[in-house]
Scaffold this motif. Structure first.
Motif, short mmCIF file in Angstrom:
data_model
loop_
_atom_site.label_atom_id
_atom_site.label_comp_id
_atom_site.label_asym_id
_atom_site.label_seq_id
_atom_site.Cartn_x
_atom_site.Cartn_y
_atom_site.Cartn_z
N ARG A 578 28.91 -2.62 -6.65
CA ARG A 578 28.41 -2.28 -7.98
C ARG A 578 27.34 -3.28 -8.43
O ARG A 578 27.54 -4.49 -8.38
N PRO A 579 26.16 -2.75 -8.86
CA PRO A 579 25.13 -3.69 -9.32
C PRO A 579 25.59 -4.44 -10.56
O PRO A 579 26.33 -3.90 -11.38
N ALA A 580 25.14 -5.68 -10.67
CA ALA A 580 25.48 -6.47 -11.84
C ALA A 580 24.77 -5.90 -13.07
O ALA A 580 25.29 -5.94 -14.18
N ARG A 581 23.55 -5.36 -12.86
CA ARG A 581 22.80 -4.75 -13.95
C ARG A 581 22.08 -3.52 -13.43
O ARG A 581 21.62 -3.49 -12.29
N VAL A 582 21.98 -2.51 -14.29
CA VAL A 582 21.15 -1.36 -13.98
C VAL A 582 20.09 -1.29 -15.07
O VAL A 582 20.42 -1.22 -16.26
N HIS A 583 18.82 -1.37 -14.69
CA HIS A 583 17.73 -1.27 -15.66
C HIS A 583 17.05 0.07 -15.48
O HIS A 583 16.75 0.47 -14.35
N LEU A 584 16.79 0.75 -16.61
CA LEU A 584 16.10 2.04 -16.51
C LEU A 584 14.62 1.84 -16.81
O LEU A 584 14.27 1.22 -17.81
N VAL A 585 13.78 2.33 -15.93
CA VAL A 585 12.33 2.20 -16.09
C VAL A 585 11.69 3.57 -15.84
O VAL A 585 12.35 4.47 -15.28
N THR A 586 10.42 3.73 -16.23
CA THR A 586 9.80 5.05 -16.00
C THR A 586 9.07 5.12 -14.67
O THR A 586 8.70 6.19 -14.21
N ALA A 587 8.82 3.97 -14.06
CA ALA A 587 8.18 3.97 -12.73
C ALA A 587 8.49 2.67 -12.03
O ALA A 587 8.74 1.65 -12.67
N LEU A 588 8.47 2.71 -10.69
CA LEU A 588 8.72 1.50 -9.90
C LEU A 588 7.39 0.98 -9.37
O LEU A 588 6.49 1.76 -9.06
N PRO A 589 7.25 -0.34 -9.25
CA PRO A 589 6.03 -0.86 -8.64
C PRO A 589 5.96 -0.47 -7.17
O PRO A 589 6.92 -0.69 -6.42
N LYS A 590 4.84 0.14 -6.79
CA LYS A 590 4.69 0.59 -5.40
C LYS A 590 3.31 0.22 -4.87
O LYS A 590 2.38 0.02 -5.64
N THR A 591 3.21 0.21 -3.56
CA THR A 591 1.89 0.03 -2.96
C THR A 591 1.17 1.37 -3.02
O THR A 591 1.79 2.41 -3.29
N ARG A 592 -0.12 1.34 -2.71
CA ARG A 592 -0.87 2.61 -2.73
C ARG A 592 -0.34 3.60 -1.70
O ARG A 592 -0.46 4.79 -1.85
N SER A 593 0.32 3.08 -0.68
CA SER A 593 0.90 4.01 0.31
C SER A 593 2.32 4.41 -0.06
O SER A 593 3.02 5.08 0.70
N GLY A 594 2.76 4.01 -1.26
CA GLY A 594 4.04 4.51 -1.76
C GLY A 594 5.26 3.66 -1.45
O GLY A 594 6.39 4.08 -1.68
N VAL A 596 7.90 0.85 -2.12
CA VAL A 596 8.38 0.11 -3.29
C VAL A 596 8.26 -1.39 -3.01
O VAL A 596 8.67 -1.88 -1.96
N LEU A 597 7.71 -2.12 -3.97
CA LEU A 597 7.51 -3.57 -3.79
C LEU A 597 8.78 -4.33 -4.16
O LEU A 597 8.85 -5.02 -5.17
N SER A 600 8.53 -8.15 -4.76
CA SER A 600 7.96 -8.55 -6.05
C SER A 600 8.99 -8.36 -7.16
O SER A 600 9.09 -9.20 -8.07
N ILE A 601 9.75 -7.28 -7.08
CA ILE A 601 10.78 -7.04 -8.10
C ILE A 601 11.80 -8.18 -8.04
O ILE A 601 12.18 -8.76 -9.06
N GLN A 602 12.19 -8.51 -6.83
CA GLN A 602 13.18 -9.58 -6.66
C GLN A 602 12.64 -10.90 -7.22
O GLN A 602 13.34 -11.62 -7.92
N ALA A 603 11.38 -11.17 -6.93
CA ALA A 603 10.78 -12.42 -7.41
C ALA A 603 10.81 -12.47 -8.94
O ALA A 603 11.17 -13.49 -9.53
N LEU A 604 10.47 -11.36 -9.57
CA LEU A 604 10.49 -11.34 -11.04
C LEU A 604 11.91 -11.56 -11.56
O LEU A 604 12.12 -12.27 -12.53
N CYS A 605 12.87 -10.95 -10.90
CA CYS A 605 14.27 -11.11 -11.32
C CYS A 605 14.70 -12.58 -11.24
O CYS A 605 15.53 -13.03 -12.01
N GLU A 606 14.14 -13.28 -10.26
CA GLU A 606 14.50 -14.69 -10.08
C GLU A 606 13.51 -15.61 -10.79
O GLU A 606 13.50 -16.81 -10.55
N ASP A 607 12.66 -15.00 -11.63
CA ASP A 607 11.69 -15.76 -12.42
C ASP A 607 10.72 -16.53 -11.53
O ASP A 607 10.35 -17.67 -11.81
#
Ligand code: PRX
Length: 631
Positions: A578-594, A596-597, A600-607
């Motif tokens: 079970r995830p510790a947190r579930v965040h709802l967003v309208t889009a995920l960061p992706k590369t131009r080829s689709g 998912v980054l 980068s998401i992990q880095a932001l989560c760890e500040d």
């Protein structure tokens, strides 16, 4: 003169066959092997070819003459209050009864038996009974739920499933029967029989003609004498599923003779466990540590093993040390998270009981941070030994081997390379070896030593492509861990190179969690990343995109959906995932080829800095992640 660890290691690589032939004397063989190693089909290694042996014989029967009336299995449940000891002779009888039940219901050599059980003695009987008759056990961690169970049933296609009415964790009853029925409802394969151990913790309806009651069956086979089935060393002893990059868990397949030798050698050289003593591993039988060091390793070494159902803090934070005192434990094995949990409690618990019997506390499964290692080593006044390995290897790759040489431990490092493993740190792209203090992928030059996985169950091609083709131009086994080695040969583990996360020592695939979340009808897509956590090492954090964009404007609905998504994971994979947190967003960061980054998401989560973003399609998506995290 005694060998140093370095010399011992060098011999294990330079005279591989001589070295392992010598180690093979640590176990009983029915017929001797003709060839130590057959490496005619790299990277598949076949150890002790032609030799016949049996894991149950080496764990139980072998000790009957010298240790028959000595403790073999000590069961303690702080959940139910049960506490009982079986001697080797008594364990032998129970295993034969269990083996007789299996045989009576058509289970034979090579057939699979899926074991989905809490930490109870019957689970040990079942595992050893499979080994005895040459059936292949596949244990599924009791904390997993229906989807995880179903995937494993369909892959292992077991003839029999063995389970119990319920498990209990921190006083909470987890009913297994509904999870089993739900899993079987999803499965293409159906076991012929489901053997149920009734602990009277939860009522359930047996399915007529399919479900068997263990107590009744045991009575019917109370006097059973089931001889050991001698198996060729390379027959399959078990499969154990583990997570990787894809959503489909891999069945790690192990042999018989190589595993027995590897465990016997590790008990002698690394754990230094002696016959008649007591070993206490706090892991679960559903994980590799449970297989190697709750069940087979200690018993092969003639030690009593403690099977413990409970947490480290109930009824109080002294329970583990109370058991050490009571059963004169000499060798203990736990996980860093358990120690971090204890570290939050009064350290006076560490000295309340007499733990002088204890020689060493081994910790593994996740990075052991220096403060935690120091706290427990000083608090107990005992040696704390980190060791690094994987489900795939079955026994430690890195540690110290104090029965060989008294190598000093360095907190923060799991130690040096152990015998049998030709470890190389390689550059991820060039495949070149990196220098001292440089980061590289931890790899092993094949053949892998005895005890390591033979292949992926039913999928040799996947074994080769997953593990041996990830470094360009080099056929080496990848651990998928980053590491570095200092000038003195001490290693440091720097995290995974793939999408595996490690939550409280539990290895989980983020892709499996993503698949589970995506099964919620409101979810369009999602990304799950592992985020550093001071207690559990890592936790899973999910970002989900909803199909209905309007839902984002409704805080109540968002909150409800977050809860529902967690419940979906609980139900399909189990609370461990079970995830510790579930965040709802309208889009995920992706590369131009689709793609998912995730990094980068992990880095932001760890500040941390999100890294190279030149390929990002829509930079605003990162702002949403930042907003969700409140940064
Ligand atoms: O990432 C490494 C981490 O756990 C992974 C293996 O997990 P599993 O297959 O569940 O086997 C556990 C056997 C003890 C590794 O790839 N890991 C394991 N031990 C350590 C570790 N990370 C750092 N330090 C360790 N001692």
């Amino acid at each position: 003169m005694a060998e140093t660890l370095e010399q011992f290691h060098a011999r294990s690589i330079n005279d591989r066959e001589g070295f392992w032939a010598e180690q093979a004397r640590l176990i009983d063989w029915n017929e001797p092997f003709r060839q130590v190693l057959d490496y005619s089909r790299p990277p598949f290694a076949r150890w002790f070819v032609g030799g016949t042996t049996n894991l149950c014989h080496n764990a139980v029967d072998r000790h009957l003459a010298s240790l028959g009336d000595k403790p073999a299995l000590i069961y303690v449940s702080t959940e139910t209050g049960a506490e009982r000891t079986w001697t080797f002779a008594e364990l032998h009888r129970e295993v034969m009864r269990m083996a007789a039940i299996m045989q009576a219901h058509g289970v034979g050599r090579g057939d699979r038996v899926l074991i989905y059980m809490p930490m109870i003695a019957e689970a040990v009987f079942a595992i050893l009974a499979c080994a005895r008759i040459g059936a292949i056990h596949s244990v599924v961690f009791g904390g997993f739920a229906s989807n995880s169970l179903a995937a494993r049933i369909d892959d292992a296609t077991p003839k029999m499933l063995i389970s119990a009415d319920a498990g209990s964790r921190a006083g909470k009853i987890i009913e297994y029967k509904p999870l089993i029925e739900r899993a079987l409802g999803m499965c293409a394969h159906q076991p012929d029989k489901v053997l149920m151990v009734d602990r009277h913790l939860a009522a359930f309806e047996p399915v007529p003609g399919r479900d068997l009651d263990y107590a009744t069956e045991r009575e019917a086979h109370i006097d059973a004498e089931i001889p050991v089935t001698w198996l060729e060393s390379n027959e399959v002893s078990y499969t154990l599923y583990t997570s990787g990059t894809t959503g489909k868990p891999k069945g790690v397949q192990r042999d018989v003779g190589g595993y027995a030798v590897a465990l016997a050698a590790s008990m002698a050289h690394i754990f230094d466990g002696r016959p008649g003593e007591t070993y206490f591993a706090t892991s679960d039988i559903g994980w590799v540590v449970g297989h190697s060091y709750i069940i087979y390793g200690p018993l092969i070494a003639g030690m009593a093993t403690i099977v413990y159902e409970g947490t480290p803090v109930r009824p109080d934070a002294g329970i583990l040390w109370q058991l050490v005192e009571k059963y004169r434990v000499t060798v203990m094995f736990s996980a860093p998270t358990a120690i971090r949990v204890l570290k939050k409690q009064d350290s006076a618990w560490l000295t309340k009981y007499d733990t002088s019997s204890l020689r060493s506390l081994f910790l593994a499964g996740e990075p052991l941070d220096e403060p935690t290692a120091r706290w427990i080593a000083e608090g107990l006044g005992r040696q704390v030994i980190d060791n690094y390995w994987q489900t795939e290897t079955g026994w430690p790759i890195l540690s110290v081997a104090h029965a060989i040489e008294n190598t000093p431990v360095r907190h923060g490092s799991p130690g040096k390379v152990l015998y049998g493993y030709d470890v190389r740190l390689l550059h991820e792209q060039t495949g070149e070896e990196v220098g001292a203090n440089e980061k590289g992928v931890i790899t092993i030059v094949p053949p892998l030593p005895p005890g390591c996985m033979q292949t992926v169950w039913g999928d040799d091609a996947r074994f080769v492509s997953t593990y041996f083709e990830s470094i360009p131009g080099r056929m080496v086994y990848s651990t998928f861990d980053w590491g570095l080695r200092d000038e003195d040969g001490y290693y440091f583990i720097l995290g995974r190179t793939d999408d595996v996360i490690n939550v409280a020592g539990h290895r989980l695939g983020t892709r499996e969690i993503e698949e589970s979340i995506s099964s919620h009808p409101a979810v369009a897509e999602c990304a799950v990343v592992g985020v550093a956590d001071s207690l559990k090492g890592q936790v899973a954090v999910a970002f989900a995109v909803l199909k209905d964009p309007d839902a984002h404007a409704q805080p109540d609905r968002k909150l409800a959906l977050e809860g529902e998504i967690m419940a979906v994971v609980d139900k399909s994979l189990g609370a461990v995932a079970r995830p510790a947190r579930v965040h709802l967003v309208t889009a995920l960061p992706k590369t131009r080829s689709g793609k998912v980054l995730r990094r980068s998401i992990q880095a932001l989560c760890e500040d941390r800095d999100p890294g190279d973003l030149t390929t990002i399609e829509e930079p605003a998506t990162l702002d949403q992640i930042r907003d969700a995290l409140g940064r």
